[in-house]
Structures are given as structure tokens and as C-alpha cells.
Design an enzyme around this catalytic site. Structure first.
Site, PDB file in Angstrom:
ATOM      1  N   SER A  38       0.855  -1.199   0.000  1.00 18.84           N
ATOM      2  CA  SER A  38       0.000   0.000   0.000  1.00 18.84           C
ATOM      3  C   SER A  38       0.885   1.240   0.000  1.00 18.84           C
ATOM      4  O   SER A  38       1.663   1.435  -0.928  1.00 18.84           O
ATOM      5  CB  SER A  38      -0.942  -0.037   1.211  1.00 18.84           C
ATOM      6  N   THR A  39       0.804   2.062   1.039  1.00 12.36           N
ATOM      7  CA  THR A  39       1.566   3.305   1.091  1.00 12.36           C
ATOM      8  C   THR A  39       3.058   3.048   0.906  1.00 12.36           C
ATOM      9  O   THR A  39       3.644   2.230   1.609  1.00 12.36           O
ATOM     10  CB  THR A  39       1.350   4.006   2.448  1.00 12.36           C
TER      11      THR A  39
ATOM     12  N   HIS B 287      -2.654  -1.087  -3.306  1.00 13.37           N
ATOM     13  CA  HIS B 287      -3.795  -0.207  -3.054  1.00 13.37           C
ATOM     14  C   HIS B 287      -3.604   1.092  -3.845  1.00 13.37           C
ATOM     15  O   HIS B 287      -2.710   1.885  -3.536  1.00 13.37           O
ATOM     16  CB  HIS B 287      -3.900   0.121  -1.565  1.00 13.37           C
TER      17      HIS B 287
ATOM     18  N   MET C 173      -0.333   1.193   5.247  1.00 15.48           N
ATOM     19  CA  MET C 173      -1.189   1.392   6.409  1.00 15.48           C
ATOM     20  C   MET C 173      -2.094   0.182   6.609  1.00 15.48           C
ATOM     21  O   MET C 173      -2.409  -0.534   5.669  1.00 15.48           O
ATOM     22  CB  MET C 173      -2.085   2.623   6.217  1.00 15.48           C
TER      23      MET C 173
ATOM     24  N   ASP D 180      -4.182  -5.152   5.807  1.00 15.35           N
ATOM     25  CA  ASP D 180      -4.642  -5.984   4.697  1.00 15.35           C
ATOM     26  C   ASP D 180      -3.573  -7.014   4.330  1.00 15.35           C
ATOM     27  O   ASP D 180      -2.406  -6.669   4.126  1.00 15.35           O
ATOM     28  CB  ASP D 180      -4.952  -5.102   3.483  1.00 15.35           C
TER      29      ASP D 180
END
Length: 356
Positions: free
Chosen positions: A176-177, A203, A297, A300
């Protein structure tokens, strides 16, 4: 208190963002109208986080970001349009050192700003705690890797790679991030004849994943492509799930296949890492699966990859020292689901070792 500098040439956008963060109660907010004002504010105010519009007069967001990361590095969250041009600029910003980005809502700002409010606040809070990725880290890693010998070209690897029906294992990556930078430290280090397909859930909005795939494809010996329709999985290829949707692994008569699927309302993040891994566990021997959970973050992928390891699969969690946001991999470690914990630049080496 979190000192926040909001940089946007739109007075309306500044007002709405000021309202959003002002309501939180723990932000000290200053504003700038363009890149030149932003650089002065960074020097004078020393903000903890900067939100930076991409398109501005006098000095655009990318130029401003380059100065910030050179002169006074700090977490920056880009505010970008959802256009293809905006996606290209955003990915360039992430390469320059921005921690994350938030897409501007479509339509009238005053009517649609609430649609990104929760995500905007969450990303700025995460950025305040984020680890800044060193500029050009991926390029330095690739140069060091190149000293060990040139990778096999794609054309030569095609004949050596197994036929699609022979593919009997998968690498599953969730991120993600900070993801584009992390993937840029892994995929270009894999050889063109890497024997398992790599499937990635990053993401990211749908407008961005195709651009990301094309950029990584240009930097990698393996092929990198976005999954837009049911796709037969082949060795020597990395598949990036289309944004704003999910991706499932299925077994078809001609081999393992990546299937785009509507975003599941029971999952928070999309493309869902948990859903991808769960689907793979249904059709592939867990001993032939490798899960990799990278910077991001939330959590997941942590539950599904823990289940993968419990069923004799193998897993890698990115270490805190290189993760921009040590959320997802930290949760995998906390659950006891990580076989090894590695800095991002050592992941490709471990994948090669396990797949061999």
C-alpha cells in the site's frame, strides 16, 4: 499537535482542507498558494507534513517537491487529479520522495470533498509517522545488482521459461503506502527467466495501476502488466491488479488464471490482498505459494498470509528499516505469520532462492 502545511492554488480547496483538518483538533495548519510560497513556509514553519497540489502556477508541485526533498526533507502527500497525466506526475512525485498521494475528487469540490475526507486525514496522519525513503534508492540497488552480472534478456528467457501449464507456484505481493518505491526495489532485480508468476495487489485507484505497470515494465527484465481481463499466468511475468477492484486466482483447464472481480464490500482496502491470497489457497498447494507483505497502512493481507504460513506456505514481511509505513508487515509479524523479515532490497534475492 501535527504541524501541517497545505499547498494549493485553489482558495476553495485550501478552505475545505483547512475545515477538514481544523475539525480534527490536533493539527496546526498553515497555507501556501504555490510552490514558491510553500518553500518559504517550509523554511519558516518547519511543518511535520506537507500536502502538495501537483498543478500550480509559478512553481508546480513536482518542482517544489524536488526542492523540499533536497533542502529540507519531510513527509509530503501529493494531491493529484485522476487523469492519466495526473497519474504520471504522481508516480514521478513518489519517485522523488513523496510518501503518498490522494486523488482529487471529480466534479465540484464543494460537493465532493467529503468523499476523500476520511482517506485524506488517515494518509496525513500516517505520513506524520512515516519513514522517508531515500531518493534514488531503487536506482542505486539496481546498479549494485548489475555489478553481479547482467540479467538475461526477455527474448532469451522466453524459451527457457516453463510453458504456462507447467507453472505450479505463485508469488503473491501485497503493498500500500510507499508501494511504487518498494516494487521498484524488487521487480527490476528479478531475472527474466524467474520461474513463478508474481501477482501484486497495490492499493491504488484504477487510473494509476496501468501507469504503474508500464513504468515498472520499462525498468524490469521480467514483463509487468496490469490485469484488465481474465489472464493466464505465465512465468517471468508480474501481474498488477487493477485499482478500485479485486483480483482472484482461479484454476482453469489451460492453467492458473488471474480474474478481475468487483471490489468486495466486506473488505476495506482494494485491491484486497486478503482476498487474493485466500483465493490462491483454494487452488494452489500452499507449499507452492510465497506471500510478501510490504509497506502500507492497516493490516490488509496479514490474516491471509498468516493462514498461508500455517498451511506450509512461505512468507516475507518487509522490515521496519525500509518500510515507509510499517503497518501491514508489522501486523503479519505480530500474528506470527512471517517466515523472514527483510529490508525491501533483499526480497528479490530471497524469492530467487526459494523458487530455485
Amino acid at each position: 499537535m501535527i504541524k501541517l502545511l497545505i499547498v494549493d492554488d485553489s482558495a476553495l480547496m485550501r478552505r475545505h482542507m483547512g475545515r477538514i483538518f481544523g475539525a480534527e483538533g490536533d493539527f496546526e495548519i498553515t497555507f501556501a498558494r504555490n510552490g514558491a510560497e510553500a518553500l518559504a513556509a517550509v523554511r519558516d514553519q518547519q511543518p511535520d507534513v506537507v500536502t502538495l497540489d501537483v498543478n500550480m502556477p509559478e512553481m508546480d508541485g513536482l518542482t517544489c517537491l524536488s526542492h523540499i526533498m533536497t533542502e529540507s526533507p519531510r513527509p509530503v502527500v501529493m494531491v493529484s487529479s485522476l487523469t492519466s497525466k495526473g497519474a504520471l506526475a504522481t508516480l514521478e512525485a513518489l519517485e522523488l520522495g513523496a510518501v503518498d498521494f490522494i486523488p482529487k475528487p471529480d466534479g465540484t469540490v464543494s460537493l465532493t470533498i467529503d468523499t476523500i475526507e476520511r482517506e485524506l486525514v488517515a494518509k496525513v496522519r500516517a505520513a506524520a509517522k512515516a519513514r522517508l525513503r531515500t531518493r534514488n534508492l531503487a536506482q542505486r540497488i539496481r546498479r549494485q545488482h548489475a555489478d553481479l552480472g547482467p540479467p538475461r534478456p526477455r527474448a532469451a528467457a522466453a524459451a527457457a521459461a516453463p510453458a504456462p501449464a507447467a507453472v505450479n507456484g505463485l508469488v503473491l505481493i501485497g503493498v500500500s503506502t510507499g508501494g511504487p518505491g518498494a516494487l521498484d526495489c524488487i521487480l527490476p532485480l528479478l531475472p527474466a527467466d524467474f520461474r513463478w508468476p508474481v501477482v501484486i495487489c497495490q492499493h491504488m485507484p484504477a487510473n494509476f495501476t496501468g501507469v504503474l505497470a508500464r513504468r515498472l515494465n520499462g525498468a524490469s527484465a521480467i514483463t509487468v502488466e496490469e490485469v484488465e481481463s481474465p489472464t493466464l499466468l505465465r512465468a517471468g511475468t508480474a501481474y498488477i491488479a487493477r485499482g478500485d477492484a479485486d483480483l482472484l486466482i482461479a484454476r482453469r483447464p489451460n492453467g492458473l488464471t488471474a480474474l478481475p472481480a468487483p471490489a468486495s464490500p466486506s473488505h476495506i482496502w482494494h485491491p484486497s490482498v486478503d482476498r487474493m491470497v485466500e483465493s490462491a489457497l483454494e487452488v494452489v498447494d500452499p507449499a507452492r505459494l510465497i506471500g510478501v507483505l510490504l509497506t502500507g497502512m492497516g493490516n490488509d493481507g496479514a490474516a491471509a498470509m498468516t493462514a498461508l504460513r500455517d498451511r506450509r506456505g512461505r512468507t516475507i514481511a518487509e522490515s521496519e528499516e525500509t518500510a515507509v509505513v510499517w503497518g501491514m508487515p508489522q501486523d503479519l509479524i505480530r500474528r506470527g505469520g512471517a517466515d523472514v523479515v527483510l529490508p525491501v532490497h533483499r526480497v528479490a534475492e530471497q524469492l530467487e532462492k526459494w523458487v530455485r
